[in-house]
Design a protein around this motif. Structure first.
Motif, PDB file in Angstrom:
ATOM      1  N   TYR A 190       0.819  -1.225   0.000  1.00  0.00           N
ATOM      2  CA  TYR A 190       0.000   0.000   0.000  1.00  0.00           C
ATOM      3  C   TYR A 190       0.844   1.261   0.000  1.00  0.00           C
ATOM      4  N   ASN A 191       2.163   1.145   0.003  1.00  0.00           N
ATOM      5  CA  ASN A 191       2.982   2.358   0.086  1.00  0.00           C
ATOM      6  C   ASN A 191       3.010   3.052  -1.244  1.00  0.00           C
ATOM      7  N   PHE A 192       3.035   4.350  -1.246  1.00  0.00           N
ATOM      8  CA  PHE A 192       3.213   5.107  -2.481  1.00  0.00           C
ATOM      9  C   PHE A 192       3.773   6.457  -2.114  1.00  0.00           C
ATOM     10  N   ALA A 193       4.317   7.093  -3.113  1.00  0.00           N
ATOM     11  CA  ALA A 193       4.856   8.439  -2.902  1.00  0.00           C
ATOM     12  C   ALA A 193       4.107   9.418  -3.765  1.00  0.00           C
ATOM     13  N   ILE A 194       3.996  10.645  -3.244  1.00  0.00           N
ATOM     14  CA  ILE A 194       3.269  11.654  -4.026  1.00  0.00           C
ATOM     15  C   ILE A 194       4.092  12.917  -4.069  1.00  0.00           C
ATOM     16  N   ASP A 195       4.000  13.586  -5.217  1.00  0.00           N
ATOM     17  CA  ASP A 195       4.761  14.798  -5.445  1.00  0.00           C
ATOM     18  C   ASP A 195       3.904  15.997  -5.136  1.00  0.00           C
ATOM     19  N   LYS A 196       4.556  17.178  -5.080  1.00  0.00           N
ATOM     20  CA  LYS A 196       3.733  18.386  -4.896  1.00  0.00           C
ATOM     21  C   LYS A 196       2.839  18.650  -6.081  1.00  0.00           C
TER      22      LYS A 196
END
Lengths: 207, 134
Positions: A190-196
């Motif tokens: 479930y991990n994810f990264a998000i940008d501005k």
């Protein structure tokens, strides 16, 4: 100040009685009943004013005539007063007045009755209108309630369907083993990264 | 509340109505003025009356007249209802012509005339004596 107590017997005894016997009665004045007679008035015997017999005869005649006339006048006035009262109550004017009052009363009663009838009609119309309004409102309210009930039922049905749908994916005693094996075989990340700027990156370091 | 005073006066000796003189304006000394008034017998002289029927001014005015006024209509009514006038009121009414002349008015006038005649005759006698002496 002193008033002689009259009477023929009293006059006779007054001559025989001693001088200071009080046969006079204090009517007004500053002396009370216990005060003694003044020194200057000690030997005083009050004497009524002298009466001229000829004058008295003439006076008696005049008084008799006067009283006769006044008595007659009094009776006349009494009669006049009674007559006025009688006319006031049962005279021609009184009858007219009574008649006019009765007429007015009749007219007013008729007017009152007419007003009552008119108001009755107005009232019946108003009451009817109000009843109709109330009925309409009731019908509307019942319709509304029906609609609401229907919507409620639909909602509940939807929920039931959803639940039924979900029930297919439930874990039961039979599925337990298989689901556990499946879960262990397919690890979910479930991990994810998000940008501005909102760029999502799902590729991360797997453990 | 029941008006007690009139009940008392009616049941008290069977009180009756009188037409009499009541002093008015007693705040001024040495200036009397009377009201001719119908009142119950036992009331105070200047107290509550039933109705005012006129007035009487005992002091003569600049034209040397004593003014009296009467309300004859109401006086007739009250006498018809059984009111009694007092002696001075009866005398005034007699002089006014409503009642016959009171006997005492006539006798007083006669007495005064006799007195004046006596004095006049005495003066004449005295003058006659003086002339005789001279």
């Amino acid at each position: 100040m002193f008033q002689v107590i009259g009477g023929r017997s009293v006059q006779v005894t007054r001559l025989l009685a001693p001088r200071r016997a009080v046969l006079v009665e204090a009517v007004r004045g500053r002396k009370s009943r216990t005060d003694p007679v003044a020194k200057s008035k000690e030997g005083r015997i009050k004497v009524p004013p002298p009466v001229d017999p000829r004058e008295m005869v003439v006076l008696k005649e005049r008084f008799a005539e006067y009283q006769l006339i006044t008595r007659a006048l009094r009776l006349e006035f009494k009669e006049e007063v009674l007559r006025k009262k009688y006319e006031e109550e049962t005279g021609s004017l009184a009858e007219e007045r009574a008649r006019q009052e009765a007429e007015e009363h009749c007219a007013l009663m008729a007017f009152n009755n007419q007003e009552n009838l008119r108001m009755l009609e107005v009232r019946t119309l108003r009451v009817q209108k109000e009843k109709e309004e109330a009925e309409r409102k009731q019908v509307e309210a019942s319709v509304q309630r029906e609609q609401q009930q229907q919507e409620f039922i639909k909602e509940k049905e939807k929920d039931i369907l959803k639940l039924q749908e979900d029930a297919k994916n439930f874990i039961t005693l039979e599925n337990l083993d298989r689901r556990i094996e499946d879960a262990l075989d397919n690890p979910k990340n479930y991990n994810f990264a998000i940008d501005k700027e909102g760029r999502v990156v799902k590729q991360t370091m797997l453990q | 509340m029941v008006h007690l005073s009139s009940l008392l006066l009616k049941n008290y000796h069977g009180g009756y109505v009188v037409i009499r003189l009541a002093l008015a304006g007693h705040k001024q000394a040495n200036r009397p003025f009377y009201r001719i008034v119908a009142a119950y017998n036992k009331r105070a002289r200047d107290g509550k009356y039933l109705e005012q029927l006129g007035s009487y001014d005992p002091l003569p005015n600049i034209y040397n007249e004593k003014l009296v006024s009467f309300n004859f209509d109401r006086i007739k009514y009250w006498i018809g209802c059984g009111a009694h006038p007092t002696k001075p009121v009866a005398k005034l009414l007699g002089l006014a012509g409503f009642f016959p002349l009171h006997p005492m008015t006539i006798t007083e006038a006669e007495r005064r005339r006799a007195q004046t005649e006596l004095i006049a005759t005495e003066d004449v006698l005295q003058e006659g004596q003086k002339e005789a002496e001279v």
